[in-house]
Write a protein that holds these residues in place. Sequence first.
Motif, short mmCIF file in Angstrom:
data_model
loop_
_atom_site.label_atom_id
_atom_site.label_comp_id
_atom_site.label_asym_id
_atom_site.label_seq_id
_atom_site.Cartn_x
_atom_site.Cartn_y
_atom_site.Cartn_z
N LYS A 1 43.13 46.23 96.02
CA LYS A 1 41.72 46.20 96.25
C LYS A 1 41.01 47.67 95.90
N LEU A 2 41.52 48.66 96.65
CA LEU A 2 41.19 49.80 96.34
C LEU A 2 41.20 50.59 95.18
N MET A 3 42.31 50.31 94.44
CA MET A 3 42.59 51.03 93.31
C MET A 3 41.64 50.45 92.35
N LYS A 4 41.03 49.48 92.35
CA LYS A 4 39.81 49.04 91.44
C LYS A 4 38.66 49.94 91.48
N GLU A 5 38.44 50.57 92.49
CA GLU A 5 37.61 51.54 92.88
C GLU A 5 37.57 52.96 92.29
N LEU A 6 38.84 52.99 92.03
CA LEU A 6 39.35 54.53 91.92
C LEU A 6 38.86 54.98 90.42
N PRO A 7 38.41 56.16 90.35
CA PRO A 7 38.23 56.64 89.03
C PRO A 7 39.63 57.14 88.23
N PRO A 8 39.92 57.02 86.93
CA PRO A 8 40.84 57.24 86.48
C PRO A 8 41.19 58.94 86.50
N VAL A 9 42.59 59.16 86.53
CA VAL A 9 43.11 60.41 86.74
C VAL A 9 42.80 61.26 85.38
N LEU A 10 43.04 60.56 84.40
CA LEU A 10 42.60 61.34 83.05
C LEU A 10 41.92 60.38 82.16
N ALA A 11 40.81 60.35 82.06
CA ALA A 11 40.08 59.08 81.11
C ALA A 11 40.46 59.16 79.68
N GLY B 1 55.65 58.41 72.04
CA GLY B 1 56.50 57.42 71.42
C GLY B 1 55.60 57.22 70.11
N ALA B 2 54.27 56.82 70.26
CA ALA B 2 53.67 56.35 69.12
C ALA B 2 53.34 57.69 68.34
N THR B 3 53.06 58.79 68.81
CA THR B 3 52.86 60.02 67.99
C THR B 3 54.00 60.39 67.19
N LEU B 4 55.33 60.39 67.67
CA LEU B 4 56.60 60.58 67.05
C LEU B 4 56.83 59.36 65.92
N ALA B 5 56.04 58.31 66.04
CA ALA B 5 56.28 57.30 65.29
C ALA B 5 55.23 57.47 63.95
N GLY B 6 54.43 58.49 64.05
CA GLY B 6 53.49 58.74 63.28
C GLY B 6 52.11 58.26 63.27
N ASN B 7 51.70 57.73 64.62
CA ASN B 7 50.42 57.42 65.01
C ASN B 7 49.98 58.34 66.11
N ARG B 8 49.31 59.56 65.72
CA ARG B 8 49.00 60.34 66.74
C ARG B 8 48.06 59.72 67.82
N THR B 9 48.74 59.89 69.19
CA THR B 9 47.94 59.07 70.22
C THR B 9 47.71 59.76 71.64
N ALA B 10 46.42 60.03 71.91
CA ALA B 10 46.28 60.71 73.26
C ALA B 10 46.63 60.21 74.43
N VAL B 11 47.23 60.71 75.64
CA VAL B 11 47.36 59.97 76.66
C VAL B 11 46.18 59.91 77.72
N SER B 12 46.17 58.77 78.29
CA SER B 12 45.28 58.80 79.53
C SER B 12 45.91 58.29 80.62
N TYR B 13 45.50 58.62 81.78
CA TYR B 13 46.02 58.23 83.00
C TYR B 13 44.79 57.31 83.93
N PRO B 14 45.06 56.29 84.32
CA PRO B 14 44.51 55.41 85.11
C PRO B 14 44.70 56.03 86.48
N ALA B 15 44.18 55.25 87.64
CA ALA B 15 44.54 55.77 88.88
C ALA B 15 46.10 55.18 89.16
N MET B 16 46.88 56.25 89.72
CA MET B 16 48.20 55.81 89.82
C MET B 16 48.54 56.03 91.45
N PRO B 17 48.45 55.13 92.34
CA PRO B 17 48.97 55.53 93.52
C PRO B 17 50.25 55.64 93.65
N VAL B 18 50.88 56.43 94.52
CA VAL B 18 52.32 56.87 94.88
C VAL B 18 52.59 56.10 95.87
#
Length: 381
Positions: A371-381, A297-314
Amino acid sequence: MDPIVIIGSGLAGYNVARELRKLDKHAPLTIVTADGGEFYSKPMLSNALTKRQAPAAIPLNSAEQMAQQLPATVRVRTRVTAIDTAAHRVSIGEETLACSKLVLAFGAAQIRVPIGGDGAGAVMTVNSLDDYARFRSAIDGKQRVAVIGAGLIGCEFANDLAASGYEVEVVDIAGQPLPRLLPPAGGALLQEKLAALGVVWHFGTGVKTVDRDSGAYRVALGDGSIIHADIVLSAIGLKPELELARAAGLATARGIMVNRHLETSAPDVYALGDCAEIEGLVLPFVMPIMHAARALGATLAGNRTAVSYPAMPVLVKTPACPTIVSPPAPAAVGEWRVETAADSVKSLFVDAAGKLLGFALNGAATSERAKLMKELPPVLA
């Protein structure tokens, strides 16, 4: 000015539109969808029975309401037949629609395996609100449902159906439920809890034929056993929709290949959601979609933005056995350390140094998620 065109009205398509509108309220915007254009969360389809939600009650907004809220032009029951990336045009049959930028949010299709028999064509899948409405109509007044696939979708439907009074039998070539997400101990607890609900499991075999049998179906398995069912539901899994992208010459692998800015191999063409592959990752879950939509959404509005993914439990929607998973990365090296207790399995995937790389929590162990989420590495930093 030609509009930004989004193909697809699922969570990915509509959330990109919403994120764009937070930053640019005036850019022309058109959403084209083969479906009815209702705004709803597809994961909610697999537990609507126990919530006593009729299909018509699931959408939060109609297509007309979304068009007004965004605002945007929303074209429903409209199928894009071709994409010309160089000319910035999409074809809708004989009609041509120009676009300044194009967003591909096709989603994914249900995987179907070859099945013989004169009833194979009646095997149902649920991958949209339209599909779900047909499924609910089909099971009305019926009792026995055979589910092909013991992955996330299959287990959620099995729980929902069994808890609603249906007789459910699940077939999977693997040896346990959720084989890609749970180590054996967690799979065993999920299997036990759903069996207590009435689910009958058939592991280590597949469906060979589905034949019509006096208004119902005779389902023959590879191990020689027979299931008698009123409805057969295939829930084997999902595969990204790639046909249009490939025909347009876009780079594809498991999904439509995009960089960290969700840009495809063609200028001004983007992809996100279940159809996209970013740095080798295809993530068909809600949280990755939300993060990607915000960046795009930011990129389409003119601010090219990279995506990052934190830990994301399902969260797996199996109330009979609450389950939360945060799988380790495919290339992660380590081992599962499993703790079992009454009605609880805590599985931690750690590397040689003991660093947490993923987890799978069943039953009471799900209380440790935060608690465990805080210890996980990001999926895509």
